[in-house]
Design a protein around this motif. Sequence first.
Motif, PDB file in Angstrom:
ATOM      1  N   CYS B  97      -4.162  -1.087  -4.744  1.00 38.00           N
ATOM      2  CA  CYS B  97      -4.773   0.107  -5.346  1.00 38.00           C
ATOM      3  C   CYS B  97      -4.018   0.565  -6.570  1.00 38.00           C
ATOM      4  CB  CYS B  97      -4.743   1.274  -4.359  1.00 38.00           C
ATOM      5  SG  CYS B  97      -6.124   1.261  -3.245  1.00 38.00           S
ATOM      6  N   MET B  98      -4.518   0.227  -7.743  1.00 32.04           N
ATOM      7  CA  MET B  98      -3.905   0.724  -8.974  1.00 32.04           C
ATOM      8  C   MET B  98      -5.027   1.185  -9.892  1.00 32.04           C
ATOM      9  SD  MET B  98      -0.862  -2.031  -9.746  1.00 32.04           S
ATOM     10  CE  MET B  98      -1.905  -3.461  -9.874  1.00 32.04           C
ATOM     11  N   PRO B  99      -4.767   2.218 -10.678  1.00 32.72           N
ATOM     12  CA  PRO B  99      -5.819   2.659 -11.615  1.00 32.72           C
ATOM     13  C   PRO B  99      -6.070   1.593 -12.679  1.00 32.72           C
ATOM     14  CG  PRO B  99      -3.767   3.845 -12.022  1.00 32.72           C
ATOM     15  CD  PRO B  99      -3.533   3.005 -10.799  1.00 32.72           C
ATOM     16  N   GLY B 100      -7.286   1.489 -13.152  1.00 29.39           N
ATOM     17  CA  GLY B 100      -7.618   0.484 -14.157  1.00 29.39           C
ATOM     18  C   GLY B 100      -7.852  -0.846 -13.472  1.00 29.39           C
ATOM     19  N   MET B 101      -6.875  -1.729 -13.576  1.00 26.96           N
ATOM     20  CA  MET B 101      -6.974  -3.057 -12.967  1.00 26.96           C
ATOM     21  C   MET B 101      -6.365  -3.041 -11.569  1.00 26.96           C
ATOM     22  SD  MET B 101      -5.432  -6.623 -14.483  1.00 26.96           S
ATOM     23  CE  MET B 101      -5.787  -6.157 -16.151  1.00 26.96           C
ATOM     24  N   THR B 102      -7.167  -3.344 -10.561  1.00 25.94           N
ATOM     25  CA  THR B 102      -6.609  -3.382  -9.206  1.00 25.94           C
ATOM     26  C   THR B 102      -5.798  -4.669  -9.027  1.00 25.94           C
ATOM     27  OG1 THR B 102      -8.443  -4.607  -8.236  1.00 25.94           O
ATOM     28  CG2 THR B 102      -8.657  -2.203  -8.279  1.00 25.94           C
ATOM     29  N   GLY B 103      -5.062  -4.748  -7.925  1.00 23.01           N
ATOM     30  CA  GLY B 103      -4.307  -5.954  -7.623  1.00 23.01           C
ATOM     31  C   GLY B 103      -5.247  -7.135  -7.425  1.00 23.01           C
ATOM     32  N   TYR B 104      -6.418  -6.878  -6.904  1.00 23.51           N
ATOM     33  CA  TYR B 104      -7.414  -7.926  -6.706  1.00 23.51           C
ATOM     34  C   TYR B 104      -7.912  -8.450  -8.056  1.00 23.51           C
ATOM     35  CZ  TYR B 104     -11.664 -10.333  -5.275  1.00 23.51           C
ATOM     36  OH  TYR B 104     -12.638 -11.276  -5.093  1.00 23.51           O
ATOM     37  N   ASP B 105      -8.185  -7.516  -8.993  1.00 22.24           N
ATOM     38  CA  ASP B 105      -8.591  -7.921 -10.352  1.00 22.24           C
ATOM     39  C   ASP B 105      -7.520  -8.801 -10.973  1.00 22.24           C
ATOM     40  OD1 ASP B 105      -9.808  -4.549 -11.035  1.00 22.24           O
ATOM     41  OD2 ASP B 105     -10.860  -6.280 -10.171  1.00 22.24           O
ATOM     42  N   LEU B 106      -6.271  -8.395 -10.795  1.00 19.48           N
ATOM     43  CA  LEU B 106      -5.142  -9.149 -11.361  1.00 19.48           C
ATOM     44  C   LEU B 106      -5.091 -10.543 -10.738  1.00 19.48           C
ATOM     45  CD1 LEU B 106      -2.574  -9.268 -13.131  1.00 19.48           C
ATOM     46  CD2 LEU B 106      -1.322  -8.214 -11.244  1.00 19.48           C
ATOM     47  N   LEU B 107      -5.265 -10.612  -9.433  1.00 23.16           N
ATOM     48  CA  LEU B 107      -5.288 -11.893  -8.718  1.00 23.16           C
ATOM     49  C   LEU B 107      -6.341 -12.821  -9.325  1.00 23.16           C
ATOM     50  CD1 LEU B 107      -4.749 -13.777  -6.142  1.00 23.16           C
ATOM     51  CD2 LEU B 107      -6.540 -12.433  -5.024  1.00 23.16           C
ATOM     52  N   LYS B 108      -7.525 -12.293  -9.529  1.00 21.10           N
ATOM     53  CA  LYS B 108      -8.620 -13.113 -10.077  1.00 21.10           C
ATOM     54  C   LYS B 108      -8.266 -13.617 -11.471  1.00 21.10           C
ATOM     55  CE  LYS B 108     -12.368 -13.292  -8.212  1.00 21.10           C
ATOM     56  NZ  LYS B 108     -12.836 -14.395  -7.339  1.00 21.10           N
ATOM     57  N   ILE B 123      -0.317  -9.807  -2.226  1.00 22.56           N
ATOM     58  CA  ILE B 123      -0.878  -8.472  -2.415  1.00 22.56           C
ATOM     59  C   ILE B 123      -0.316  -7.507  -1.376  1.00 22.56           C
ATOM     60  CG2 ILE B 123      -3.016  -7.142  -2.636  1.00 22.56           C
ATOM     61  CD1 ILE B 123      -4.119  -9.279  -4.083  1.00 22.56           C
ATOM     62  N   MET B 124      -0.038  -6.270  -1.813  1.00 19.57           N
ATOM     63  CA  MET B 124       0.458  -5.232  -0.894  1.00 19.57           C
ATOM     64  C   MET B 124      -0.547  -4.088  -0.868  1.00 19.57           C
ATOM     65  SD  MET B 124       4.262  -4.747  -2.530  1.00 19.57           S
ATOM     66  CE  MET B 124       3.787  -4.523  -4.243  1.00 19.57           C
ATOM     67  N   SER B 125      -0.692  -3.466   0.291  1.00 25.42           N
ATOM     68  CA  SER B 125      -1.558  -2.287   0.341  1.00 25.42           C
ATOM     69  C   SER B 125      -1.132  -1.359   1.460  1.00 25.42           C
ATOM     70  CB  SER B 125      -3.006  -2.711   0.544  1.00 25.42           C
ATOM     71  OG  SER B 125      -3.838  -1.574   0.690  1.00 25.42           O
ATOM     72  N   SER B 126      -1.289  -0.066   1.252  1.00 27.70           N
ATOM     73  CA  SER B 126      -0.965   0.890   2.309  1.00 27.70           C
ATOM     74  C   SER B 126      -2.128   1.005   3.289  1.00 27.70           C
ATOM     75  CB  SER B 126      -0.662   2.261   1.702  1.00 27.70           C
ATOM     76  OG  SER B 126      -1.711   2.654   0.857  1.00 27.70           O
ATOM     77  N   GLU B 127      -3.279   0.433   2.919  1.00 25.17           N
ATOM     78  CA  GLU B 127      -4.463   0.561   3.765  1.00 25.17           C
ATOM     79  C   GLU B 127      -4.805  -0.745   4.469  1.00 25.17           C
ATOM     80  OE1 GLU B 127      -6.826   4.148   1.575  1.00 25.17           O
ATOM     81  OE2 GLU B 127      -6.766   2.220   0.547  1.00 25.17           O
ATOM     82  N   ASN B 128      -4.974  -0.633   5.781  1.00 22.24           N
ATOM     83  CA  ASN B 128      -5.246  -1.806   6.609  1.00 22.24           C
ATOM     84  C   ASN B 128      -6.763  -1.982   6.727  1.00 22.24           C
ATOM     85  OD1 ASN B 128      -5.318  -3.808   8.489  1.00 22.24           O
ATOM     86  ND2 ASN B 128      -3.952  -2.806   9.954  1.00 22.24           N
ATOM     87  N   ILE B 129      -7.334  -2.645   5.735  1.00 24.17           N
ATOM     88  CA  ILE B 129      -8.793  -2.852   5.723  1.00 24.17           C
ATOM     89  C   ILE B 129      -9.053  -4.351   5.814  1.00 24.17           C
ATOM     90  CG2 ILE B 129     -10.909  -2.534   4.392  1.00 24.17           C
ATOM     91  CD1 ILE B 129      -9.525  -0.107   3.057  1.00 24.17           C
ATOM     92  N   PRO B 130      -9.446  -4.846   6.986  1.00 27.56           N
ATOM     93  CA  PRO B 130      -9.606  -6.293   7.204  1.00 27.56           C
ATOM     94  C   PRO B 130     -10.468  -6.986   6.154  1.00 27.56           C
ATOM     95  CG  PRO B 130      -9.771  -5.150   9.281  1.00 27.56           C
ATOM     96  CD  PRO B 130      -9.687  -4.087   8.224  1.00 27.56           C
ATOM     97  N   SER B 131     -11.582  -6.375   5.739  1.00 29.30           N
ATOM     98  CA  SER B 131     -12.436  -7.043   4.752  1.00 29.30           C
ATOM     99  C   SER B 131     -11.708  -7.209   3.428  1.00 29.30           C
ATOM    100  CB  SER B 131     -13.733  -6.255   4.545  1.00 29.30           C
ATOM    101  OG  SER B 131     -13.437  -4.932   4.152  1.00 29.30           O
ATOM    102  N   ARG B 132     -10.889  -6.211   3.094  1.00 27.63           N
ATOM    103  CA  ARG B 132     -10.099  -6.275   1.853  1.00 27.63           C
ATOM    104  C   ARG B 132      -9.073  -7.408   1.951  1.00 27.63           C
ATOM    105  NH1 ARG B 132      -6.741  -1.033  -0.078  1.00 27.63           N
ATOM    106  NH2 ARG B 132      -8.843  -0.352  -0.591  1.00 27.63           N
ATOM    107  N   ILE B 133      -8.400  -7.448   3.086  1.00 30.41           N
ATOM    108  CA  ILE B 133      -7.365  -8.457   3.312  1.00 30.41           C
ATOM    109  C   ILE B 133      -7.968  -9.857   3.240  1.00 30.41           C
ATOM    110  CG2 ILE B 133      -5.668  -9.351   4.957  1.00 30.41           C
ATOM    111  CD1 ILE B 133      -5.395  -6.439   6.019  1.00 30.41           C
ATOM    112  N   ASN B 134      -9.085 -10.043   3.938  1.00 27.83           N
ATOM    113  CA  ASN B 134      -9.738 -11.361   3.954  1.00 27.83           C
ATOM    114  C   ASN B 134     -10.174 -11.794   2.574  1.00 27.83           C
ATOM    115  OD1 ASN B 134      -9.439 -11.848   6.696  1.00 27.83           O
ATOM    116  ND2 ASN B 134     -11.288 -10.711   7.212  1.00 27.83           N
TER     117      ASN B 134
END
Lengths: 146, 185
Positions: B97-108, B123-134
């Motif tokens: 979770c970052m403003p602008g470019m998320t960590g996922y955007d950066l990964l892509k 990737i690190m996140s404070s939120e445990n969201i399985p769909s996000r993780i997968n």
Amino acid sequence: MDGYGMQNQIACIRRSLFDQGYLDEQFIQLEELQDDANPNFVQEIVTLFYTDSTRLIQNIELTLNSRPINFSKLDDYMHQFKGSSSSIGAKKVTSECAVFRQYCAAGNAEACIRNFQHIKQEHAILRKKLEFYFQMMGQAAVAQTR
Amino acid sequence: MGMAIDRDDTQFHVLAVDDSLIDRKLIERLLKTSSFQVTAVDSGSKALEFLGLNNNDADDDEEDEQRDSNTESVSSDEDQDHQDLGLGVNLIITDYCMPGMTGYDLLKKIKKSSSFKDIPVVIMSSENIPSRINRCLEDGAEEFFLKPVQLSDVNKLRPHLMKGRSKDIDSSHKTTSTRLITSGN
């Protein structure tokens, strides 16, 4: 007070911070990252937290005082606040933030405002306790060199 | 060239990306305690900048691929130099979770880049969201850490880095043996 007396007092203060639920496991992780090369890491990161979270508190106040309340913005700020407090092991502050986010998601302004008072209280209480704890440690360090 | 073999003795360099000041300080300490060299930045765009990829480069992959296929041997050396130019990032660890470019955007963006797609991304996140993780793991992230990140998490990084290093050594061996064969003629 001699070196041993101070060490005991400090150990008691530290233990009570955990027993009374102010701090959790994460604080111990921070302590484990402290070493001779980085002897003040815990104090540094706690200080950083208080500087950063003070800014966030101000932003949250502003957002809570504006009408209509921007709940999305509130949630963003609180996400950051909760993240930081969790990173330093601030247990009570973190759980109050989690409650806030629930009220926020529900768009419950009154509950948010009320809960925010709790957050600020816990934030301030922990700050005082940690400041005292670090002060004692500083004094003990000086006493040991005598 | 034998340079890749020399890199055995140098530290691994991790690029850490997080918009939180506290979490940056924490991840830096965690990584340094584990003997990694660290560069910490506060956004995805700063990360791309540090790698030498600006936002446009990362999107112009079709053009890059065209160029690469036409001048293959030259571009692979250039990619290596790009890494050697003191940037030499061996792993990227980024907040989600970052403003602008998320960590996922950066990964892509990293995975679409011909120069950097082989760098492991965590990737690190404070939120445990399985769909996000997968989604992150499916799209190329090596690991997903829940915050607050612990030393035990950081210890999981080394195998991914060692994998990258042996790949470097393998490719340098291939280059060397090719040259020996050529010079023998």
